[in-house]
Design an enzyme around this catalytic site. Structure first.
Site, PDB file in Angstrom:
ATOM      1  CB  ALA A  12      -0.931  -0.001   1.215  1.00 33.50           C
ATOM      2  N   GLY A  79      -5.447  -6.134  -1.989  1.00 38.32           N
ATOM      3  CA  GLY A  79      -6.721  -6.626  -2.495  1.00 38.32           C
ATOM      4  C   GLY A  79      -7.769  -5.548  -2.711  1.00 38.32           C
ATOM      5  CG  ASP A 237      -0.678  -8.049  -0.452  1.00 35.64           C
ATOM      6  OD1 ASP A 237      -1.727  -8.599  -0.061  1.00 35.64           O
ATOM      7  OD2 ASP A 237      -0.447  -6.839  -0.257  1.00 35.64           O
ATOM      8  CB  THR A 259      -0.131  -1.536   5.248  1.00 34.58           C
ATOM      9  OG1 THR A 259       1.041  -0.964   4.670  1.00 34.58           O
ATOM     10  CG2 THR A 259      -1.153  -0.449   5.492  1.00 34.58           C
ATOM     11  N   GLY A 406       7.112  -7.651   6.204  1.00 37.51           N
ATOM     12  CA  GLY A 406       7.901  -6.539   6.732  1.00 37.51           C
ATOM     13  C   GLY A 406       7.879  -6.417   8.239  1.00 37.51           C
TER      14      GLY A 406
END
Length: 487
Positions: A12, A79, A237, A259, A406
């Site tokens: 994002a 998405g 993802d 995110t 991440g």
């Protein structure tokens, strides 16, 4: 000889072009291009800058070609969002960001036509106003003219694939985020009919690993690159991230931590009972038609948005510095529900956190450290809340939680997750989505046999870090308090 494929992994806030090299045992990643992904607010509408992002894809292809070439390309993204294509094959307008306000009130309005319990029974998808269903329903309510000019709807990775190949298709895992599919992996056409959403815009669904096409002659000519296959990776993802979970056990719990924190387990069949509906948990598609039974949790957005707001206030903190500020503060002073609707949109998250605590009768966090401690501990507690439900609903005991993505770089959050859940946390790989994308391409090309072999390759390729639970009695006591503030 090593096999080389190219993955584009969009989050994002940023995107990367990564070459994956497979030697038959291990996968080595090489990042060849990185770029920001910056939504743009124009006249009150929040858009994705899709043409600039496609320009970055082209730059990634050129750089990957100069770095030694590749046999195929796969793309994964976030998405629910989509672009609309007219009968001449042109993009009608920039795709709208899921955080835009056009879906405000649409859940309640749609529920007047289809009760939410019935809707969940039709799709098995978590009710969230960001879902494609509510975005399309907002167009039915307010922009019918746009739908009338639409020939095809393409989710974001499918849109990029179309730009590269000229082929329009809907990859299964990304389509499964939309709340437009039924439990049999197909479009829920009854839903379209009852809500007056045109079904003519739907593309055929393809499974992850299918070849979409090849780079078009025009793209090859423009970029000076040879033709390459374009493969439908697990295009969502999170679906790609789950492919790369380093576990050979049939039963595992994952948190794809970015995110958003997507926390769930991989099942052979969806669970669409009343308990799942009441918990608002989702059944999304995975590789080989597995089910990702998971909960969307607001995730690192809370930390990212706090850092952005502090920056606008002239206070520049790195993520490491924010973590250090949190460590200075005594634990368990205040909690938020990370998924409260006021935290969804960008703006003034610090004030929103303070207001949540004030309204719920808690101590209001004032310093940066207190704000950060509140966020960190609330996320860890929400993980426990979902973890306990997963164990009960799936009827399974899970020995550990695999954190990928991440968020694995945030050791403090991983440790708090272990503490809150009283369960070992295994963190890694960091580049989970790119790894899964690459693994699907390698399976499609025949270089990796199956999903189990793909996960073994991930295990061979990257180290993981373990976090063991600490101070569990204190966390148990604080969890009782946290649950009072869940919405």
């Amino acid at each position: 000889m090593k096999q080389r494929v190219l993955a584009f992994d969009f989050g994002a806030s940023s995107g990367r072009a990564i070459i994956g090299e497979f030697d038959g045992t291990k996968i080595e990643l090489t990042e060849v291009h990185r770029f920001s992904n910056d939504p743009v607010l124009v006249n009150g509408t929040l858009y994705w800058d899709i043409l600039r992002l496609f320009h970055e894809i082209k730059q990634g292809i050129v750089k990957a070609n100069l770095a030694g070439g590749f046999e195929s390309i796969g793309i994964d993204t976030w998405g629910v969002d989509f672009g609309l294509i007219d009968k001449e094959g042109r993009l009608l307008e920039n795709p709208v960001n899921y955080r835009d306000g056009r879906t405000d009130g649409m859940v309640e309005k749609l529920a007047e036509i289809i009760p939410l319990e019935e809707l969940y029974g039709m799709t098995g998808t978590q009710i969230m106003q960001i879902n494609t269903l509510f975005q399309l329903f907002s167009l039915v309510q307010n922009r019918k003219d746009l739908l009338e000019r639409t020939d095809r709807m393409l989710f974001i990775p499918d849109l990029f694939n179309y730009f590269l190949t000229g082929v329009k298709a809907a990859e299964y895992t990304i389509a499964s985020t939309s709340q437009l599919l039924d439990a049999n992996h197909g479009w829920c056409r009854e839903l379209f009919e009852r809500l007056s959403i045109p079904t003519e815009m739907l593309c055929d669904i393809v499974k992850p690993g299918e070849q979409i096409g090849q780079l078009s002659e025009a793209i090859c000519s423009e970029l000076g690159v040879p033709a390459a296959k374009v493969i439908a990776s697990a295009s969502h993802d999170t679906a790609s991230a789950v492919v790369s979970v380093p576990s050979l056990e049939e039963d595992f719990v994952f948190i794809s931590c970015g995110t958003w924190s997507l926390m769930g387990t991989e099942l052979k069949h969806p669970i669409m009972d009343k308990k799942s509906k009441d918990f608002n948990i989702t059944n999304e598609g995975g590789y080989d038609y597995t089910t990702r039974y998971l909960k969307n949790i607001m995730g690192l957005w809370l930390i990212q948005e706090t850092r952005r707001q502090l920056g606008r206030m002239g206070q520049d903190y790195s993520y490491a510095q924010l973590e250090q500020e949190a460590l200075k503060v005594a634990p368990f002073q205040s909690f938020i529900d990370p998924d409260a609707p006021e935290f969804l949109k960008p703006g003034h998250i610090i004030e929103d956190i303070k207001e949540f605590c004030k309204k719920s009768g808690q101590r209001v966090p004032e310093t940066v450290g207190e704000i950060m401690r509140c966020i960190y501990e609330s996320l860890a507690m929400k993980y426990r809340y979902v973890f306990e439900f997963l164990k009960t609903s799936a009827g399974k005991n899970y020995a550990q939680i695999n954190v990928v993505g991440g968020g694995t770089k945030d050791g403090f959050l991983c440790q708090l997750c272990a503490n809150a859940c009283n369960t070992k946390v295994v963190a890694g790989p960091i580049e989970a989505t790119a790894m899964g994308n690459i693994a699907v391409q390698l399976m499609s090309l025949g270089y990796i046999k199956d999903l189990k072999a793909a996960r073994q390759a991930v295990i061979n390729s990257f180290p993981v870090k373990e976090f063991k639970p600490e101070n569990t009695a204190q966390w148990d006591e604080a969890y009782t308090t946290f649950k009072k503030y869940l919405l």
